[in-house]
Structures are given as C-alpha cells and as structure tokens.
Design a protein around this motif. Structure first.
Motif, short mmCIF file in Angstrom:
data_model
loop_
_atom_site.label_atom_id
_atom_site.label_comp_id
_atom_site.label_asym_id
_atom_site.label_seq_id
_atom_site.Cartn_x
_atom_site.Cartn_y
_atom_site.Cartn_z
N GLU A 42 0.84 -1.20 0.00
CA GLU A 42 0.00 0.00 0.00
C GLU A 42 0.88 1.25 0.00
N LEU A 45 2.43 1.80 -3.45
CA LEU A 45 1.46 2.36 -4.40
C LEU A 45 1.27 3.85 -4.13
N MET A 59 -3.96 2.92 -13.91
CA MET A 59 -3.76 1.74 -13.05
C MET A 59 -2.78 0.77 -13.71
N ALA A 77 -5.67 -0.81 -4.44
CA ALA A 77 -6.33 0.47 -4.66
C ALA A 77 -7.70 0.50 -4.00
N GLU A 81 -8.88 3.18 -1.39
CA GLU A 81 -10.06 3.98 -1.73
C GLU A 81 -11.04 3.99 -0.55
N VAL A 86 -7.25 7.43 -2.07
CA VAL A 86 -7.16 7.48 -3.53
C VAL A 86 -8.56 7.48 -4.12
N ARG A 88 -10.52 6.42 -7.99
CA ARG A 88 -10.39 5.85 -9.32
C ARG A 88 -11.40 6.53 -10.24
N ILE A 100 -5.93 6.37 -11.35
CA ILE A 100 -6.03 6.48 -9.90
C ILE A 100 -5.35 7.78 -9.51
#
Length: 159
Positions: A42, A45, A59, A77, A81, A86, A88, A100
């Motif tokens: 995580e 990312l 993505m 993600a 989220e 984040v 999308r 994203i």
C-alpha cells in the motif's frame, strides 16, 4: 543436466546471503509500517502515485511501475479507496482506461508514512552499509532491472 552451471561455493554463499538479507529487509520494512496499519504494498502504491505527474496515473502503468499484477493493484487500490486516500476514475486521455489519483487525505497520509518508511529504509539498509556498498547494491539492482525489464527505468534516476 550435464550442462548445468552449478554455483561454486562463493556464488552459493552470496546467493543465500542475498535471499536471506532481502527477506529480512522486507520483513523489517513491513514491521515498521504495521503500527500505522499500512502494508508495504500500500505504501509503495501511494509513494509512486505521489511522484506521478499531477499525482495521478493509469492503473496499468502503476502496476508496471511497482511490478505487481493488475489484479493485485486493483485490490490494493480498493483498500486505499475505502480509506479515502485514492480515487479511481476513467482515463482523461481516452476514457477507456482507469486512472487512480491521490486525494487530499492520501497526501496527508503519505507525508506521515514517508517519514516512517524513509527512517526504516535508512536504519535497516542505508546505515547498515558503507556508501560504497550501497552504491554497488544500487548498481547491481539496476543491472538486473535493465536485463529483466529494460523498459522500466525509474524517472529521474537514470537521467
């Protein structure tokens, strides 16, 4: 199997040291982020996203950059989220892909997480090696990257 090029004793020792050292390092990095309830995947990312232009990327591109399957990135993600870190949305380029982007809450989170992670990297890796060893490690990993994924050059590091 007569053509097998077996590792000699020194090569075997280096190979085993690499395996054990890389696993111990990853474990330490994971454990240092655990009190913040964040997985290393995580964090990676979020970190890569924070460095993307406009803190937004496709993505599929992110999956390539962090060397994870698209499915795994999608799951990661989704967790981020749910935290509100984040968002999308459809790609602004062509509307077909999914992008994203980092939210304000995500920017605040990565600022806190980065301090913990960088200290962890420094303590467990950078400070454990001489500057020459650290540079040699970086050179060795870049050589592997260039051989195994020549299209994957991190922006800014190879310029």
């Amino acid at each position: 199997m007569s053509g097998t090029r077996w590792l000699d004793q020194h090569e075997q020792e280096h190979w085993r040291a690499y395996l054990r050292g890389s696993r111990l390092l990853e474990r330490a990095l994971v454990e240092d982020l655990a009190p913040m309830n964040v997985q290393l995947t995580e964090y990676e990312l979020l970190s890569m996203l924070s460095e993307s232009p406009g803190q937004r990327t496709r993505m599929s591109r992110l999956a390539d950059d962090i060397i994870q399957s698209r499915s795994r990135v999608t799951h990661t993600a989704a967790r981020l989220e749910k935290r509100g870190w984040v968002e999308r949305c459809r790609s602004s380029d062509d509307g077909r892909g999914v992008e994203i982007s980092l939210t304000d809450a995500g920017r605040a989170a990565i600022a806190d997480l980065a301090a913990v992670h960088v200290e962890s990297v420094r303590r467990h890796l950078v400070d454990a090696l001489t500057p020459e060893q650290f540079a040699a490690l970086g050179d060795a990993m870049a050589a592997l990257r260039d051989q195994m994924a020549p299209q994957h050059h991190e922006i800014g590091l190879d310029d």
